[in-house]
Design a protein around this motif. Structure first.
Motif, PDB file in Angstrom:
ATOM      1  N   PHE A  73     -10.377  -1.538   3.845  1.00  0.00           N
ATOM      2  CA  PHE A  73      -9.782  -2.227   2.692  1.00  0.00           C
ATOM      3  C   PHE A  73      -9.550  -3.663   3.138  1.00  0.00           C
ATOM      4  O   PHE A  73      -8.685  -3.935   3.951  1.00  0.00           O
ATOM      5  CB  PHE A  73      -8.476  -1.543   2.293  1.00  0.00           C
ATOM      6  CG  PHE A  73      -7.914  -2.018   0.976  1.00  0.00           C
ATOM      7  CD1 PHE A  73      -8.718  -2.150  -0.145  1.00  0.00           C
ATOM      8  CD2 PHE A  73      -6.556  -2.306   0.852  1.00  0.00           C
ATOM      9  CE1 PHE A  73      -8.197  -2.570  -1.364  1.00  0.00           C
ATOM     10  CE2 PHE A  73      -6.024  -2.722  -0.359  1.00  0.00           C
ATOM     11  CZ  PHE A  73      -6.844  -2.853  -1.470  1.00  0.00           C
ATOM     12  N   LYS A 124     -10.229  -6.206  -1.394  1.00  0.00           N
ATOM     13  CA  LYS A 124      -8.880  -6.358  -1.950  1.00  0.00           C
ATOM     14  C   LYS A 124      -8.864  -7.037  -3.313  1.00  0.00           C
ATOM     15  O   LYS A 124      -7.823  -7.094  -3.945  1.00  0.00           O
ATOM     16  CB  LYS A 124      -7.998  -7.122  -0.950  1.00  0.00           C
ATOM     17  CG  LYS A 124      -7.656  -6.302   0.283  1.00  0.00           C
ATOM     18  CD  LYS A 124      -6.811  -7.090   1.277  1.00  0.00           C
ATOM     19  CE  LYS A 124      -6.464  -6.229   2.479  1.00  0.00           C
ATOM     20  NZ  LYS A 124      -5.734  -6.963   3.529  1.00  0.00           N
ATOM     21  N   ILE A 134      -6.711   3.789   6.500  1.00  0.00           N
ATOM     22  CA  ILE A 134      -7.075   2.663   5.632  1.00  0.00           C
ATOM     23  C   ILE A 134      -6.968   1.412   6.505  1.00  0.00           C
ATOM     24  O   ILE A 134      -5.894   1.071   6.995  1.00  0.00           O
ATOM     25  CB  ILE A 134      -6.158   2.584   4.396  1.00  0.00           C
ATOM     26  CG1 ILE A 134      -6.349   3.847   3.546  1.00  0.00           C
ATOM     27  CG2 ILE A 134      -6.460   1.328   3.574  1.00  0.00           C
ATOM     28  CD1 ILE A 134      -5.428   3.940   2.350  1.00  0.00           C
ATOM     29  N   TYR A 155       0.851  -1.210   0.000  1.00  0.00           N
ATOM     30  CA  TYR A 155       0.000   0.000   0.000  1.00  0.00           C
ATOM     31  C   TYR A 155       0.870   1.237   0.000  1.00  0.00           C
ATOM     32  O   TYR A 155       0.584   2.217  -0.658  1.00  0.00           O
ATOM     33  CB  TYR A 155      -0.814   0.176   1.293  1.00  0.00           C
ATOM     34  CG  TYR A 155      -1.815  -0.833   1.685  1.00  0.00           C
ATOM     35  CD1 TYR A 155      -2.253  -1.798   0.807  1.00  0.00           C
ATOM     36  CD2 TYR A 155      -2.340  -0.802   2.979  1.00  0.00           C
ATOM     37  CE1 TYR A 155      -3.195  -2.709   1.229  1.00  0.00           C
ATOM     38  CE2 TYR A 155      -3.266  -1.710   3.390  1.00  0.00           C
ATOM     39  CZ  TYR A 155      -3.689  -2.667   2.522  1.00  0.00           C
ATOM     40  OH  TYR A 155      -4.609  -3.554   2.947  1.00  0.00           O
ATOM     41  N   LEU A 176      -9.032   1.601  -4.971  1.00  0.00           N
ATOM     42  CA  LEU A 176      -8.646   2.111  -3.651  1.00  0.00           C
ATOM     43  C   LEU A 176      -8.344   3.610  -3.742  1.00  0.00           C
ATOM     44  O   LEU A 176      -8.807   4.395  -2.906  1.00  0.00           O
ATOM     45  CB  LEU A 176      -7.424   1.348  -3.120  1.00  0.00           C
ATOM     46  CG  LEU A 176      -6.866   1.827  -1.772  1.00  0.00           C
ATOM     47  CD1 LEU A 176      -7.892   1.678  -0.658  1.00  0.00           C
ATOM     48  CD2 LEU A 176      -5.588   1.081  -1.413  1.00  0.00           C
ATOM     49  N   SER A 201     -16.794  -0.105  -3.149  1.00  0.00           N
ATOM     50  CA  SER A 201     -16.354  -0.730  -4.403  1.00  0.00           C
ATOM     51  C   SER A 201     -17.566  -1.423  -5.045  1.00  0.00           C
ATOM     52  O   SER A 201     -18.516  -1.804  -4.353  1.00  0.00           O
ATOM     53  CB  SER A 201     -15.189  -1.706  -4.158  1.00  0.00           C
ATOM     54  OG  SER A 201     -15.528  -2.703  -3.225  1.00  0.00           O
ATOM     55  N   VAL A 218     -13.807  -1.014   0.499  1.00  0.00           N
ATOM     56  CA  VAL A 218     -13.256  -1.521  -0.767  1.00  0.00           C
ATOM     57  C   VAL A 218     -12.679  -2.903  -0.500  1.00  0.00           C
ATOM     58  O   VAL A 218     -11.999  -3.111   0.509  1.00  0.00           O
ATOM     59  CB  VAL A 218     -12.141  -0.578  -1.298  1.00  0.00           C
ATOM     60  CG1 VAL A 218     -11.495  -1.135  -2.555  1.00  0.00           C
ATOM     61  CG2 VAL A 218     -12.693   0.813  -1.568  1.00  0.00           C
ATOM     62  N   ASP A 239      -7.824  -2.619   7.655  1.00  0.00           N
ATOM     63  CA  ASP A 239      -8.208  -4.012   7.404  1.00  0.00           C
ATOM     64  C   ASP A 239      -9.224  -4.406   8.481  1.00  0.00           C
ATOM     65  O   ASP A 239      -9.357  -3.725   9.497  1.00  0.00           O
ATOM     66  CB  ASP A 239      -6.953  -4.893   7.486  1.00  0.00           C
ATOM     67  CG  ASP A 239      -7.182  -6.296   6.952  1.00  0.00           C
ATOM     68  OD1 ASP A 239      -8.197  -6.511   6.260  1.00  0.00           O
ATOM     69  OD2 ASP A 239      -6.361  -7.177   7.236  1.00  0.00           O
TER      70      ASP A 239
END
Length: 211
Positions: free
Chosen positions: A77, A100, A48, A13, A107, A122, A98, A50
């Motif tokens: 993400f 992966k 951002i 990233y 992104l 997304s 969004v 996870d």
């Protein structure tokens, strides 16, 4: 700020984001508890995040960050393509979601949208949410609060009530009561039924159950 439990993913990233004008990574964290602590120190414009991480997961981390800073901007993400995860993340305060499986520019587009004050989803998650809304049986998981969802996630990862209490810094009694509330809201009587429901609602995948 980047939050992901895989250092190599954060590295990927970072190199993508540093190539963009006006984007700079100022902080990183590898789990939800660190994310909350580092956020308070770094005060980034955007996180951002996870969702699946050891200890405290992303939904709980978002809830805590937004409780501390109502104006925090968090973009999820994640590999999770489940509408239930998107619903819970947005309920907790995320401004975008969004997966992966999308190309990198999805992104980047989402970052622009969230920074402009809009919600960014997304296309695959937009589709999942539309199906979820139209389903005969809307996701029962949507009825849970983000904190209940976090405890459900831990129960599905076979964490004991004691371990859950310890990780979330709550009493064992509160953790046990919440487990009871989750079962009641979802209309299940046992952990086996809970797992079956989670498989149906794609909170967990069958391959996650392989020991």
């Amino acid at each position: 700020m980047l939050v992901d439990d895989h250092a190599i993913v954060r590295e990927g990233y970072r190199s993508l984001l540093q190539k963009q004008d006006r984007l700079r990574v100022v902080a990183e964290a590898g789990n939800g508890a660190d994310a909350y602590r580092v956020y308070k120190e770094a005060r980034p414009d955007l996180v951002i995040m996870d969702l699946s991480m050891p200890g405290i997961g992303g939904v709980e981390a978002i809830r805590r960050i937004r409780q501390w800073d109502k104006s925090a901007r968090v973009l999820v993400f994640t590999m999770h393509q489940s509408a239930a995860y998107a619903v819970q993340a947005i309920k907790a305060g995320a401004r975008g979601f969004v997966t992966k499986s999308n190309p990198p520019d999805a992104l980047l587009r989402a970052i622009t949208e969230v920074m402009a004050g809009r919600i960014a989803l997304s296309p695959d998650i937009d589709h999942e949410l539309a199906i979820n809304r139209l389903a005969d049986e809307p996701s029962a998981i949507d009825a849970l609060s983000p904190r209940e969802f976090e405890i459900l996630r831990m129960l599905l990862a076979e964490k004991s009530v004691d371990e859950i209490a310890n990780t979330l810094h709550i009493s064992v009694k509160t953790a046990a009561n919440t487990r009871y509330q989750i079962r009641t809201k979802l209309g299940v009587a046992s952990d086996i039924e809970l797992v079956r429901l989670a498989l149906r609602q794609r909170i967990i995948a069958a391959e996650d159950m392989g020991g």
